[in-house]
Design an enzyme around this catalytic site. Structure first.
Site, PDB file in Angstrom:
ATOM      1  N   GLY A 198     -10.690  -5.115   4.352  1.00 24.17           N
ATOM      2  CA  GLY A 198     -11.691  -6.180   4.396  1.00 24.17           C
ATOM      3  C   GLY A 198     -11.468  -7.204   5.504  1.00 24.17           C
ATOM      4  N   LYS A 240     -11.486  -8.915  18.948  1.00 19.89           N
ATOM      5  CA  LYS A 240     -10.722  -7.821  18.316  1.00 19.89           C
ATOM      6  C   LYS A 240     -10.055  -7.131  19.488  1.00 19.89           C
ATOM      7  CE  LYS A 240     -10.669  -3.908  15.257  1.00 19.89           C
ATOM      8  NZ  LYS A 240     -10.317  -3.855  13.867  1.00 19.89           N
ATOM      9  N   GLY A 286      -5.614  -2.303  11.568  1.00 21.04           N
ATOM     10  CA  GLY A 286      -4.699  -1.765  10.561  1.00 21.04           C
ATOM     11  C   GLY A 286      -3.929  -2.897   9.900  1.00 21.04           C
ATOM     12  N   LEU A 322     -18.627  -6.497  -4.342  1.00 25.54           N
ATOM     13  CA  LEU A 322     -20.085  -6.665  -4.263  1.00 25.54           C
ATOM     14  C   LEU A 322     -20.721  -5.278  -4.245  1.00 25.54           C
ATOM     15  CD1 LEU A 322     -20.352  -9.396  -1.449  1.00 25.54           C
ATOM     16  CD2 LEU A 322     -20.226  -9.728  -3.914  1.00 25.54           C
TER      17      LEU A 322
HETATM   18  N1  LIG Z   1     -15.685  -7.369  -1.584  1.00 27.80           N
HETATM   19  C1  LIG Z   1     -16.326  -6.293  -1.155  1.00 27.80           C
HETATM   20  N2  LIG Z   1     -17.247  -5.672  -1.912  1.00 27.80           N
HETATM   21  C2  LIG Z   1     -17.859  -4.573  -1.491  1.00 27.80           C
HETATM   22  N3  LIG Z   1     -17.665  -3.986  -0.302  1.00 27.80           N
HETATM   23  C3  LIG Z   1     -16.751  -4.548   0.513  1.00 27.80           C
HETATM   24  C4  LIG Z   1     -16.044  -5.721   0.147  1.00 27.80           C
HETATM   25  N4  LIG Z   1     -15.198  -6.046   1.144  1.00 27.80           N
HETATM   26  C5  LIG Z   1     -15.387  -5.129   2.112  1.00 27.80           C
HETATM   27  N5  LIG Z   1     -16.315  -4.235   1.738  1.00 27.80           N
HETATM   28  C6  LIG Z   1     -16.741  -3.049   2.489  1.00 27.80           C
HETATM   29  O1  LIG Z   1     -15.591  -2.212   2.661  1.00 27.80           O
HETATM   30  C7  LIG Z   1     -15.572  -1.602   3.948  1.00 27.80           C
HETATM   31  C8  LIG Z   1     -14.266  -1.951   4.661  1.00 27.80           C
HETATM   32  O2  LIG Z   1     -14.246  -3.343   4.925  1.00 27.80           O
HETATM   33  P1  LIG Z   1     -13.873  -3.900   6.368  1.00 27.80           P
HETATM   34  O3  LIG Z   1     -14.582  -3.133   7.424  1.00 27.80           O
HETATM   35  O4  LIG Z   1     -14.090  -5.369   6.322  1.00 27.80           O
HETATM   36  O5  LIG Z   1     -12.315  -3.543   6.383  1.00 27.80           O
HETATM   37  P2  LIG Z   1     -11.292  -3.635   7.612  1.00 27.80           P
HETATM   38  O6  LIG Z   1      -9.961  -4.014   7.048  1.00 27.80           O
HETATM   39  O7  LIG Z   1     -11.855  -4.511   8.658  1.00 27.80           O
HETATM   40  O8  LIG Z   1     -11.271  -2.121   8.114  1.00 27.80           O
HETATM   41  P3  LIG Z   1     -10.670  -1.596   9.521  1.00 27.80           P
HETATM   42  O9  LIG Z   1      -9.205  -1.405   9.277  1.00 27.80           O
HETATM   43  O10 LIG Z   1     -11.405  -0.296   9.728  1.00 27.80           O
HETATM   44  O11 LIG Z   1     -10.956  -2.617  10.589  1.00 27.80           O
HETATM   45  C9  LIG Z   1     -16.830  -2.098   4.657  1.00 27.80           C
HETATM   46  O12 LIG Z   1     -17.837  -1.137   4.521  1.00 27.80           O
HETATM   47  C10 LIG Z   1     -17.217  -3.387   3.921  1.00 27.80           C
HETATM   48  O13 LIG Z   1     -18.607  -3.659   3.977  1.00 27.80           O
HETATM   49 MG   LIG Z   2     -12.267  -4.063  10.664  1.00 24.61          MG
END
Ligand SMILES: Nc1ncnc2c1ncn2[C@@H]1O[C@H](COP(=O)(O)OP(=O)(O)OP(=O)(O)O)[C@@H](O)[C@H]1O
Ligand SMILES: [Mg+2]
Length: 228
Positions: free
Chosen positions: A14, A37, A117, A205
């Protein structure tokens, strides 16, 4: 130079969602927020930025800085920057990344930086995300999940940050996997075991919406205290 580095205990926890939520609320309160990023790996987008995360972050902050500054290194392979650079024969120049960061910092009040990561994601042989946080001299928040295994990942991440003297403002628990730990227990235990505040906990969500997510973050955290 004001900045906040958003890292996490793993990939897909997330970071982008939390970073976008914070950017959205800073923008709403009239703050000129830039995003970055430095390293992105994955499927190249057909339109806009190569990295999907960059598109999400730029929309949230309502900025459109050149891709070469906000994402100096994009690799179209879903792996670590270290492995991608080796596979593609690319030389990663950290000085170039810090230069881009300083440039962005000059044109915005605040820069939010999303890692890639977790903190030990390798960039060079002896250089990981944690070293980049140190070089950028940024405050940090750690996004963690509620799924089983999070205790181990969170404690290891926090211990590494302590050893490297990284100033961590706190943890954000993203409950995107609603089958994990009960959140109240996780908040109670992680704050004691890591000695860091749990800044907020975000619910799962069913339909992810940035405005709602951002509102949930700001209702629990005074974001101005995270940035200096
Ligand atoms: N609280 C939540 N409820 C539902 N879906 C969520 C929630 N938080 C994140 N997501 C969904 O989970 C997925 C992963 O989240 P996100 O892309 O923010 O992770 P990340 O850590 O940035 O991943 P990466 O390592 O690929 O950069 C996305 O599709 C996002 O919309
Ligand atoms: Mg990400």
């Amino acid at each position: 130079m004001k900045s906040l580095f958003v890292t996490a205990t793993d990939t897909d926890i997330g970071k982008t969602s939390v970073c976008a939520g914070i950017a959205h609320s800073l923008k709403k309160s009239g703050i000129d927020v830039g995003i970055m990023k430095p390293f992105a790996c994955g499927v190249k987008q057909k339109t806009g930025f190569s990295s999907k995360d960059l598109s999400i972050l730029s929309n949230a902050a309502n900025v459109c800085d050149p891709e070469e500054f906000v994402n100096p290194f994009f690799f179209p392979i879903p792996t670590s920057p270290y492995t991608a650079a080796k596979n593609l024969g690319v030389k990663i120049d950290i000085k170039h990344v810090t230069k881009c960061f300083r440039k962005l910092n000059k044109i915005h009040d605040i820069i939010l930086v999303e890692g890639i990561g977790g903190i030990m994601t390798p960039i060079l042989k002896d250089y990981a995300i944690i070293d980049l946080i140190k070089d950028l001299n940024a405050n940090t928040i750690i996004v963690t999940s509620s799924k089983m295994g999070t205790m181990n990942h969170t404690i290891m991440t926090c211990n590494m940050c302590k050893n490297m003297k990284i100033p961590v403002k706190g943890l954000i628990i993203n409950n995107f996997d609603s089958t994990g730990y009960p959140i109240s227990e996780l908040e109670r235990d992680l704050s004691v075991l890591t000695n860091l505040p749990v800044l907020c906990s975000l619910p799962h969500l069913t339909k992810f919406n940035l405005a709602d997510f951002s509102e949930m973050i700001t209702s629990q955290v005074d974001i101005s205290t995270l940035i200096n």
